[in-house]
Design a protein around this motif. Structure first.
Motif, PDB file in Angstrom:
ATOM      1  N   GLU A 104       0.857  -1.182   0.000  1.00 27.87           N
ATOM      2  CA  GLU A 104       0.000   0.000   0.000  1.00 27.87           C
ATOM      3  C   GLU A 104       0.894   1.233   0.000  1.00 27.87           C
ATOM      4  O   GLU A 104       1.702   1.417   0.909  1.00 27.87           O
ATOM      5  CB  GLU A 104      -0.912  -0.005   1.231  1.00 27.87           C
ATOM      6  CG  GLU A 104      -1.863  -1.195   1.276  1.00 27.87           C
ATOM      7  CD  GLU A 104      -2.703  -1.223   2.535  1.00 27.87           C
ATOM      8  OE1 GLU A 104      -2.410  -0.407   3.452  1.00 27.87           O
ATOM      9  OE2 GLU A 104      -3.626  -2.040   2.616  1.00 27.87           O
ATOM     10  N   THR A 105       0.750   2.084  -1.019  1.00 24.85           N
ATOM     11  CA  THR A 105       1.610   3.242  -1.143  1.00 24.85           C
ATOM     12  C   THR A 105       0.952   4.258  -2.070  1.00 24.85           C
ATOM     13  O   THR A 105      -0.168   4.055  -2.557  1.00 24.85           O
ATOM     14  CB  THR A 105       2.999   2.840  -1.691  1.00 24.85           C
ATOM     15  OG1 THR A 105       3.889   3.965  -1.644  1.00 24.85           O
ATOM     16  CG2 THR A 105       2.901   2.320  -3.124  1.00 24.85           C
ATOM     17  N   ARG A 106       1.649   5.353  -2.317  1.00 28.22           N
ATOM     18  CA  ARG A 106       1.161   6.348  -3.281  1.00 28.22           C
ATOM     19  C   ARG A 106       1.720   6.053  -4.671  1.00 28.22           C
ATOM     20  O   ARG A 106       1.001   6.050  -5.650  1.00 28.22           O
ATOM     21  CB  ARG A 106       1.549   7.763  -2.832  1.00 28.22           C
ATOM     22  CG  ARG A 106       0.958   8.875  -3.695  1.00 28.22           C
ATOM     23  CD  ARG A 106       1.168  10.237  -3.047  1.00 28.22           C
ATOM     24  NE  ARG A 106       2.570  10.545  -2.871  1.00 28.22           N
ATOM     25  CZ  ARG A 106       3.329  11.146  -3.793  1.00 28.22           C
ATOM     26  NH1 ARG A 106       2.824  11.489  -4.953  1.00 28.22           N
ATOM     27  NH2 ARG A 106       4.597  11.408  -3.548  1.00 28.22           N
ATOM     28  N   GLN A 107       3.035   5.797  -4.759  1.00 25.27           N
ATOM     29  CA  GLN A 107       3.674   5.500  -6.033  1.00 25.27           C
ATOM     30  C   GLN A 107       4.517   4.240  -5.895  1.00 25.27           C
ATOM     31  O   GLN A 107       5.330   4.136  -4.973  1.00 25.27           O
ATOM     32  CB  GLN A 107       4.560   6.652  -6.501  1.00 25.27           C
ATOM     33  CG  GLN A 107       3.813   7.935  -6.817  1.00 25.27           C
ATOM     34  CD  GLN A 107       4.758   9.042  -7.253  1.00 25.27           C
ATOM     35  OE1 GLN A 107       5.935   9.040  -6.906  1.00 25.27           O
ATOM     36  NE2 GLN A 107       4.247   9.985  -8.022  1.00 25.27           N
ATOM     37  N   LEU A 108       4.351   3.308  -6.809  1.00 30.32           N
ATOM     38  CA  LEU A 108       5.166   2.092  -6.850  1.00 30.32           C
ATOM     39  C   LEU A 108       5.954   2.075  -8.144  1.00 30.32           C
ATOM     40  O   LEU A 108       5.388   2.199  -9.232  1.00 30.32           O
ATOM     41  CB  LEU A 108       4.281   0.847  -6.765  1.00 30.32           C
ATOM     42  CG  LEU A 108       4.989  -0.493  -7.031  1.00 30.32           C
ATOM     43  CD1 LEU A 108       6.064  -0.765  -5.984  1.00 30.32           C
ATOM     44  CD2 LEU A 108       3.981  -1.633  -7.077  1.00 30.32           C
ATOM     45  N   THR A 109       7.292   1.887  -8.026  1.00 36.09           N
ATOM     46  CA  THR A 109       8.161   1.780  -9.191  1.00 36.09           C
ATOM     47  C   THR A 109       8.984   0.500  -9.062  1.00 36.09           C
ATOM     48  O   THR A 109       9.645   0.282  -8.041  1.00 36.09           O
ATOM     49  CB  THR A 109       9.112   2.982  -9.309  1.00 36.09           C
ATOM     50  OG1 THR A 109       8.347   4.187  -9.351  1.00 36.09           O
ATOM     51  CG2 THR A 109       9.958   2.889 -10.572  1.00 36.09           C
ATOM     52  N   VAL A 110       8.956  -0.340 -10.100  1.00 34.10           N
ATOM     53  CA  VAL A 110       9.719  -1.596 -10.124  1.00 34.10           C
ATOM     54  C   VAL A 110      10.502  -1.611 -11.428  1.00 34.10           C
ATOM     55  O   VAL A 110       9.907  -1.568 -12.506  1.00 34.10           O
ATOM     56  CB  VAL A 110       8.795  -2.823 -10.033  1.00 34.10           C
ATOM     57  CG1 VAL A 110       9.608  -4.104  -9.965  1.00 34.10           C
ATOM     58  CG2 VAL A 110       7.874  -2.713  -8.823  1.00 34.10           C
ATOM     59  N   LYS A 111      11.844  -1.687 -11.353  1.00 36.08           N
ATOM     60  CA  LYS A 111      12.637  -1.582 -12.580  1.00 36.08           C
ATOM     61  C   LYS A 111      13.915  -2.418 -12.509  1.00 36.08           C
ATOM     62  O   LYS A 111      14.304  -2.905 -11.454  1.00 36.08           O
ATOM     63  CB  LYS A 111      12.988  -0.116 -12.861  1.00 36.08           C
ATOM     64  CG  LYS A 111      13.796   0.570 -11.779  1.00 36.08           C
ATOM     65  CD  LYS A 111      14.007   2.047 -12.111  1.00 36.08           C
ATOM     66  CE  LYS A 111      14.811   2.746 -11.035  1.00 36.08           C
ATOM     67  NZ  LYS A 111      15.026   4.184 -11.349  1.00 36.08           N
ATOM     68  N   ASN A 112      14.545  -2.569 -13.677  1.00 35.44           N
ATOM     69  CA  ASN A 112      15.818  -3.275 -13.819  1.00 35.44           C
ATOM     70  C   ASN A 112      15.777  -4.696 -13.268  1.00 35.44           C
ATOM     71  O   ASN A 112      16.731  -5.167 -12.670  1.00 35.44           O
ATOM     72  CB  ASN A 112      16.954  -2.497 -13.145  1.00 35.44           C
ATOM     73  CG  ASN A 112      17.247  -1.187 -13.827  1.00 35.44           C
ATOM     74  OD1 ASN A 112      16.720  -0.907 -14.893  1.00 35.44           O
ATOM     75  ND2 ASN A 112      18.080  -0.375 -13.217  1.00 35.44           N
ATOM     76  N   GLY A 113      14.672  -5.384 -13.461  1.00 36.25           N
ATOM     77  CA  GLY A 113      14.590  -6.781 -13.056  1.00 36.25           C
ATOM     78  C   GLY A 113      14.099  -7.017 -11.651  1.00 36.25           C
ATOM     79  O   GLY A 113      14.003  -8.168 -11.220  1.00 36.25           O
ATOM     80  N   ALA A 114      13.796  -5.986 -10.906  1.00 36.38           N
ATOM     81  CA  ALA A 114      13.208  -6.179  -9.580  1.00 36.38           C
ATOM     82  C   ALA A 114      11.794  -6.753  -9.743  1.00 36.38           C
ATOM     83  O   ALA A 114      11.143  -6.568 -10.776  1.00 36.38           O
ATOM     84  CB  ALA A 114      13.166  -4.863  -8.811  1.00 36.38           C
ATOM     85  N   GLN A 115      11.319  -7.450  -8.718  1.00 36.79           N
ATOM     86  CA  GLN A 115      10.030  -8.118  -8.813  1.00 36.79           C
ATOM     87  C   GLN A 115       9.280  -8.077  -7.491  1.00 36.79           C
ATOM     88  O   GLN A 115       9.883  -7.997  -6.423  1.00 36.79           O
ATOM     89  CB  GLN A 115      10.212  -9.585  -9.227  1.00 36.79           C
ATOM     90  CG  GLN A 115      10.843  -9.791 -10.586  1.00 36.79           C
ATOM     91  CD  GLN A 115      10.983 -11.256 -10.947  1.00 36.79           C
ATOM     92  OE1 GLN A 115      10.828 -12.140 -10.099  1.00 36.79           O
ATOM     93  NE2 GLN A 115      11.282 -11.530 -12.203  1.00 36.79           N
ATOM     94  N   ILE A 116       7.962  -8.163  -7.594  1.00 38.04           N
ATOM     95  CA  ILE A 116       7.087  -8.451  -6.461  1.00 38.04           C
ATOM     96  C   ILE A 116       6.341  -9.713  -6.852  1.00 38.04           C
ATOM     97  O   ILE A 116       5.650  -9.733  -7.880  1.00 38.04           O
ATOM     98  CB  ILE A 116       6.119  -7.298  -6.171  1.00 38.04           C
ATOM     99  CG1 ILE A 116       6.888  -5.996  -5.916  1.00 38.04           C
ATOM    100  CG2 ILE A 116       5.241  -7.632  -4.985  1.00 38.04           C
ATOM    101  CD1 ILE A 116       5.995  -4.792  -5.677  1.00 38.04           C
ATOM    102  N   ALA A 117       6.476 -10.793  -6.050  1.00 34.17           N
ATOM    103  CA  ALA A 117       5.955 -12.079  -6.511  1.00 34.17           C
ATOM    104  C   ALA A 117       5.467 -12.934  -5.365  1.00 34.17           C
ATOM    105  O   ALA A 117       6.062 -12.958  -4.286  1.00 34.17           O
ATOM    106  CB  ALA A 117       7.039 -12.838  -7.287  1.00 34.17           C
TER     107      ALA A 117
END
Length: 964
Positions: A416-429
């Motif tokens: 839960e947040t205001r802005q989520l950024t996932v880049k360069n191979g990072a993951q949420i899984a």
């Protein structure tokens, strides 16, 4: 590591160098003061300090010292009686406590050490006490009866109490607490993925079930280790205010008090570790900024029937997990909760202003029968997850895992947040590799979710890089969890992904995306649910996208597919309710644009690649646009049935163009066909599954510039039947557009169009051709116009032709008059054919129905029609006071040769050159009252009562003359 982070580390190392670089600050001695009714006594022998005396009240023992430091490998031994439950020790002088040896006490007493100047625990510091240990740089301990045990303002003896402490008071700028060490030496078992602690350092530790707490200004661990097996570790950093103390069966808990709003920083550097593994282990970290660098970790493992409690990190500003250990282990900076036995693992909670993970991870996992804990992230401002340069085998991010051979279920993962950024191979899984059910993944980002790119690999021979993204995966027999994204704007770019996938017998979970503003998928980015393996029996999950605007471009794809035995999921695009106002369940717009640089179309896809039935594709929107090679398609390339494409667009459906690569080359499929924009339901390659149908409901359907609406089966799919095309639209316009149904089996491949106005222009076509019996074409329309070599065909190569049924009030067709048709098609005419290559006796049927009107009924005799050109003197202009007349040719009318026939626009076998139709711009009335439409309106000066009209007089009647 970020530049800001490096500066922070440099500052810490400078402070430590300053402290240890001056012997006067590191003098190792314990010196009592004289502030207690019964003062402490100290005996020194063989590098050991024996501490006795002190003031005893009930089960509390109070000690007070001017200095308190322990030399390397030295000992401070509190020789208390076994009835003592709490030992309170304060330092009233001005020196830091340097502890590089052992602190020891008798029995099960809890030990409190208070020094506002600061406390440093060296590499050799250790504890041997039976109870909990709290070291703090607070000014004083607060008790329930209001008394204080202050290190900055020693109180009179009568204020000492038998109560237990209830709080810590911080004023001014409290000293720092530092723990030194050589690092944790943890590793990850390459076979199982478990964290192993066989060679780990212990550092400061308490007995199982007790609390180890460090509460000060800034708190820093540099290679330091804190261990409380099955117990609790508390780290807190406070600049001003109060913290409350709760003692529950020996476990001391520090709670954030309302009066505290100014926190300090907590840092774990150099592979530091906090380990509370065991039954009921828990951690709570509170500060302003909390940093874990260099492979530092906070860890709780449960084994056998042990259960974990909570691992909680609270930071008013920032939590950072950055980097790995410097050695070959590449242990990540991390927050870890693992169930390695039958007991449930601890829940992991992060509460902060912003969470930054770069090369690190926060993970809740199970390796056994116990369930994994839940992973919850609440970040007020932002969550930023970034991969690091690796050999292609390391990812950063947030994870909930059921590992191979585990039977426990995965925990839920919530961000839960205001802005989520996932880049360069990072993951949420959330992933299950075994029998346990995968946890649900829920993202709530009020402003935006942005997923970008894949891993940056430094090994050119590494496997494909990890894509950045959000994943719920069922790799084993367990069911995959659901994946939900709720946000304002969702961006999936540069090969990033959102995926719900099953690789085995477990079903994939559902995927719901609810974006109040927009969803944008581009540059090979993808959103998908999949049955990914040939022998997978699990079913694919459904995808539902609720948004105001959906844009899929430059090779971006949204896909529901099955390549196994399990059925594919259904893909639904629709609107989202905003502020309680219904959007009639439709998006404002869906835009599918272009192809990828290597020629893959952008779009929405439901694909069947195995024996499982494909899911359907449903689009509810006001406007649908597919252009430059983009598609909305349901395809089968295997044995399974293809899905159906349904489009409900209240305003319009616009299909335009074909795919063009950056080098100008026309993009083609693997079968060599041009990639056309459009709506498609197909059996492709050598698949034998029946293709699905296409249903369109809209106000305006436009197909242009090579775009298509197609249901088809292909060469090699000899037993496959195509679906049907049904369109309901007020207006249908084809300009070099295609509507086609091509089938190789069955009585399908039919086309039905219902409209008020159907136009075919510029070599457009409506075809239902087959190798077997031709499909049928039914056109129900008010007006049908087929111009510029636009054809309607229901032909067959190997069997009987199909039927063409046209019900219209008027038909306008280049090349033929009225309802006449010809068996032979021509490149110069707009043809209607239903032929068979086997000969005329196998031709299909063409049935054209127009209103039956008796031309002799209800007709009025018309006066003779004057067919002479009409010239009109229109408002004479003046030049040099002379009137100059102007004649305007207003044209002549005409009637068809027969009232029953349509207007003949050209003659057969003639090349039709379309003439621009010029609208009338005005009209005039002659002296007989006849109104004439004219192309160029006369210039008229508006009448005004205040002026006389002299520039334009009333024109005289003009006689009609014939010009030969």
């Amino acid at each position: 590591m970020t530049e800001r982070s490096q500066k922070k580390k440099s500052k810490i190392f400078c402070i430590l160098t300053y402290i240890f670089g001056f012997p006067s600050l590191a003098t190792a001695q314990i010196v009592p003061d004289n502030t207690l009714p019964v003062n402490s006594t100290v005996t020194f022998s063989n590098n050991s300090f024996t501490i006795e005396g002190g003031t005893e009240l009930g089960s509390n023992l109070f000690h007070s010292f001017e200095q308190f430091s322990i030399p390397t490998n030295g000992t401070a031994y509190f020789n208390n009686t076994l009835t003592i439950q709490n030992i309170f020790t304060r330092v009233t002088g001005n020196s830091i406590s340097n502890i590089d040896g052992l602190i020891r006490a008798n029995g099960t007493a809890n030990l409190f050490l208070i020094n506002p100047n600061g406390i440093i625990f060296g590499q050799n510091a250790s504890l041997n006490i039976g109870g909990s240990f709290l070291a703090t740089t607070a000014n004083s301990l607060l008790f329930k009866d209001g008394s204080q045990f202050s290190a900055t303002n020693p109180q009179a003896p009568p204020l000492l109490t038998v109560n237990v402490p209830v709080g810590l008071q911080f004023t001014n700028t409290p000293g720092a607490i530092s723990v030194q060490g050589t690092g944790h030496n943890f590793s990850v078992d390459p076979e199982t993925g478990k964290v192993t602690r066989n060679d780990s350092a212990i550092g400061l530790s308490v007995n199982p079930g007790n609390t180890l707490a460090l509460i000060g200004g800034d708190v820093t661990l540099t290679g330091g280790n804190l261990t409380a097996n099955g117990g609790r570790v508390e780290l807190g950093s406070v600049v001003n205010g109060q913290l409350s103390i709760v003692d529950s069966n020996g476990k001391i808990t520090i709670d954030r008090a309302e009066s505290t709003n100014n926190y300090g920083d907590i840092q774990l550097l150099g592979a530091s570790a906090i380990d509370v593994s065991g039954n009921g282990g828990s951690v709570q970290i509170q500060g302003r900024n909390i940093y874990l660098y260099d492979g530092s970790t906070i860890l709780t493992l449960t084994q056998a029937e042990e259960r974990g409690e909570n691992l909680t990190v609270k930071a008013s500003d920032t939590v950072e997990l950055i980097g790995t250990t410097a050695d070959s282990r590449l242990f990540r900076s991390s927050l870890l909760s693992q169930a390695q036995g039958e007991g449930k693992a601890a829940d992991l909670t992060i509460e902060t202003g912003q969470l930054i993970i770069q090369g690190g991870e926060a993970a809740a996992s199970t390796f056994g029968a116990g369930d994994a804990g839940n992973l919850i992230v609440r970040a007020r401002d932002a969550v930023q997850l970034t991969g690091i340069e690796t050999d292609g085998e390391l990812t950063s991010g947030l994870f909930s895992l059921v590992n191979p051979d585990a039977t426990g279920n995965g925990g839920n993962l919530t961000v839960e947040t205001r802005q989520l950024t996932v880049k360069n191979g990072a993951q949420i899984a959330t992933t299950t590799f075994s029998d346990g059910q995968g946890g649900n993944l829920t993202i709530r980002a009020s402003d935006s979710v942005e997923l970008i790119g894949g891993t940056i690999t430094i090994d050119p021979f590494a496997e494909l890089p990890y894509p950045s993204g959000l994943f719920s995966l069922a790799v084993g027999f367990g069911q995959g969890g659901n994946l939900t994204v709720e946000t304002g704007r969702l961006i999936v770019n540069d090969a990033a992904e959102i995926s719900n996938t099953t690789f085995s017998d477990g079903n994939a979970g559902t995927l719901l995306i609810r974006a109040s503003d927009s969803v944008k998928v581009s540059a090979n980015g993808g959103i998908s649910t999949q049955v990914n393996q040939e022998e997978a029996t699990g079913n694919g999950g459904n995808i539902t996208i609720e948004t105001k605007q959906l844009i899929v471009q430059n090779g971006g794809q949204i896909t529901a597919s099955t390549f196994g035995i399990g059925a594919g999921g259904t893909l639904i695009v629709r609107g989202v309710e905003q502020e309680g106002i219904s959007t009639a369940n439709e998006a404002e717009s869906v835009e599918l644009i272009g192809i990828s640089p290597d020629g893959f179309p952008s779009g929405l896809f439901a694909i069947t690649g195995g024996t499982g039935a494909g899911g359907n594709l449903i689009i509810n929107t006001r406007r649908l646009i597919a252009e430059n090679g983009a598609q909305a398609a349901a395809s089968t390339i295997g044995e399974g049935l293809g899905g159906t494409v349904t489009v409900n667009a209240s305003e319009s459906v616009q299909l335009r163009g074909i795919g063009i690569k950056p080098d100008g080359e026309i993009a083609r499929t693997g079968e060599g066909d041009i990639i056309r924009s459009g709506l498609l339901a197909r059996t492709r390659f050598e698949g034998n599954g029946k293709a699905g149908s296409i249903n369109i409901n809209t106000e305006q359907l436009t197909i242009q510039d090579g775009a298509t609406t197609t249901v088809s089966t292909r060469l090699g799919s000899e037993n496959a039947a195509a679906g049907n095309i049904t369109a309901q639209a007020n207006n249908i316009l084809l300009e070099n557009g295609i509507i086609t149904a091509e089938t190789r089996a069955g009585d399908f491949g039919n086309i039905e169009l219902n409209s008020n106005n159907l136009q075919l222009r510029r070599q457009s076509s409506i075809t239902s051709n087959a190798t077997g019996t031709g499909g049928n074409i039914t056109l129900n329309t008010g007006v049908l116009a087929a111009l510029e070599n636009s054809d309607i065909t229901a032909n067959s190569t190997d069997s009987r032709g199909g039927q063409v049924n046209i019900n219209t009030e008027g038909i306008f067709r280049q090349g033929f008059l009225g309802t006449n048709v010809s068996r032979e098609a021509s490149d110069f005419t707009s043809d209607i054919t239903a032929t068979s290559n086997l000969g005329p006796q196998f031709d299909g049927v063409i049935n054209i129905q127009t209103p039956e009107i008796d031309p002799t009924q209800g007709l009025i005799a018309l006066p003779p029609i004057d067919n002479r050109p009409v010239f009109q003197n229109v408002c004479a202009a003046t030049r040099d006071n002379d009137e100059i007349g102007e004649f305007v040719l207003t044209g002549r009318g005409g009637l068809p040769p027969n009232p029953r026939e349509a207007l003949n626009l050209s003659t057969a076998e003639s090349t039709f050159a379309p003439t621009e139709i010029i609208e009338a711009q005005g009209w005039i009335k002659d002296d007989k009252g006849v109104i004439h439409l004219i192309v160029q309106a006369p210039k008229v000066t508006p009448y005004s009562p205040a002026e006389s009209v002299t520039a334009c007089r009333t024109p005289s009647p003009v006689s009609m003359n014939t010009f030969n």
